[in-house]
Design an enzyme around this catalytic site. Structure first.
Site, PDB file in Angstrom:
ATOM      1  N   LYS A  13       0.820  -1.215   0.000  1.00  0.00           N
ATOM      2  CA  LYS A  13       0.000   0.000   0.000  1.00  0.00           C
ATOM      3  C   LYS A  13       0.854   1.265   0.000  1.00  0.00           C
ATOM      4  O   LYS A  13       0.601   2.191  -0.760  1.00  0.00           O
ATOM      5  CB  LYS A  13      -0.805   0.011   1.300  1.00  0.00           C
ATOM      6  N   ARG A  88     -10.066   2.089   9.370  1.00  0.00           N
ATOM      7  CA  ARG A  88      -9.572   0.749   9.680  1.00  0.00           C
ATOM      8  C   ARG A  88     -10.671  -0.120  10.279  1.00  0.00           C
ATOM      9  O   ARG A  88     -10.453  -1.286  10.554  1.00  0.00           O
ATOM     10  CB  ARG A  88      -8.452   0.930  10.700  1.00  0.00           C
ATOM     11  N   ARG A 127      10.106  -5.939   5.740  1.00  0.00           N
ATOM     12  CA  ARG A 127      10.033  -4.489   5.527  1.00  0.00           C
ATOM     13  C   ARG A 127      11.069  -3.729   6.364  1.00  0.00           C
ATOM     14  O   ARG A 127      11.292  -4.046   7.525  1.00  0.00           O
ATOM     15  CB  ARG A 127       8.623  -4.071   5.946  1.00  0.00           C
ATOM     16  N   ARG A 162      10.330  -2.018  12.337  1.00  0.00           N
ATOM     17  CA  ARG A 162       9.306  -1.653  13.308  1.00  0.00           C
ATOM     18  C   ARG A 162       9.111  -2.817  14.257  1.00  0.00           C
ATOM     19  O   ARG A 162       9.026  -3.956  13.808  1.00  0.00           O
ATOM     20  CB  ARG A 162       7.980  -1.390  12.575  1.00  0.00           C
ATOM     21  N   ARG A 174      -3.108  -7.779  13.722  1.00  0.00           N
ATOM     22  CA  ARG A 174      -3.355  -6.726  12.726  1.00  0.00           C
ATOM     23  C   ARG A 174      -4.090  -7.305  11.517  1.00  0.00           C
ATOM     24  O   ARG A 174      -5.006  -6.693  10.972  1.00  0.00           O
ATOM     25  CB  ARG A 174      -2.040  -6.077  12.289  1.00  0.00           C
TER      26      ARG A 174
END
Ligand code: AMP
Length: 224
Positions: A13, A88, A127, A162, A174
């Site tokens: 995204k 969300r 990531r 992260r 999540r």
């Protein structure tokens, strides 16, 4: 151009959002990035948000909704905005819809990236975040955006991970929220899909998130 961007965490995204932001010169508003900025600046908002983020829970709506609705009123949104990470859940979708109507603001495009949960999980764990710019995508598992050694492939800056990206329980939580079609993030995407189908004023685009970054970008551009 006002755009909502949906996709499971790890679906690309942010990477595709950066392409759209450049194409339409819109403000790119990432709710997660706003929270992270507040955490690193040691603000009160950051301290409140951190306890939820670290566990993979949503930050409560009383904090998140006003934060984003206020952000949309800033000057840099006059030329349009791209929202990534908000709404969300279904409540956030309803509140956003109400606020847009109240402000006389139109929603133009909704994008949903489709990606299987297991692939998304691997991508999240690979990531890496550039300390200089949140829009510099780096991922150790994706050839097209592999870091340059241990440095950012775009600017050579330091890279960080992260904490919530390296914790499998947090990732699972999540994704549980994302794929929930009753009250979660997909429910909020479908709320706008319904509006798109009923009114025809909003364009709802789905993208297959599995191919390479370039291929997904090409599909995106061809469907805009
Ligand atoms: P992200 O960078 O989009 O993965 O977001 C990181 C974390 O920030 C999420 O796991 C949530 O804890 C929090 N967050 C981001 N956006 C929202 C939102 N719209 N509502 C509630 N919490 C959010």
């Amino acid at each position: 151009m006002n755009i909502l961007f949906f996709g499971p965490n790890g679906s690309g995204k942010g990477t595709q959002g950066a392409i759209l932001k450049d194409k339409y010169n819109t403000a790119h508003i990432e709710s997660g990035a706003i929270f992270r900025e507040n955490i690193s600046n040691g603000t009160e908002l950051g301290a409140k948000a951190k306890e939820y983020i670290d566990k993979g829970d949503l930050v409560p709506d009383e904090i998140t909704i006003p934060m984003i609705l206020d952000r949309l009123k800033r000057d840099d949104c006059k030329n349009g905005w791209l929202l990534d990470g908000f709404p969300r859940n279904k409540n956030q979708a309803i509140k956003l819809d109400e606020a847009l109507k109240e402000a006389g603001m139109a929603l133009d495009i909704v994008i949903e990236i489709l990606l299987d949960r297991e692939i998304a999980k691997n991508r999240i764990m690979g990531r890496r975040l550039c300390v200089n710019d949140n829009n510099h995508p780096n991922n150790i598992f994706i050839d097209a955006i592999k870091p340059d050694g241990d440095k950012c492939r775009v600017c050579g800056g330091e890279l960080k991970t992260r904490a919530d990206d390296q914790d499998e329980d947090a990732i699972s939580k999540r994704h549980g929220i994302y794929y929930d079609t009753e009250t979660g993030t997909l429910a909020s995407a479908y709320y706008f899909k319904d509006i798109a189908e009923k009114t025809g004023t909003v364009k709802y685009i789905t993208l297959n998130g599995k191919p390479s970054v370039k291929e997904v970008a090409a599909e995106l551009i061809s469907k805009l």
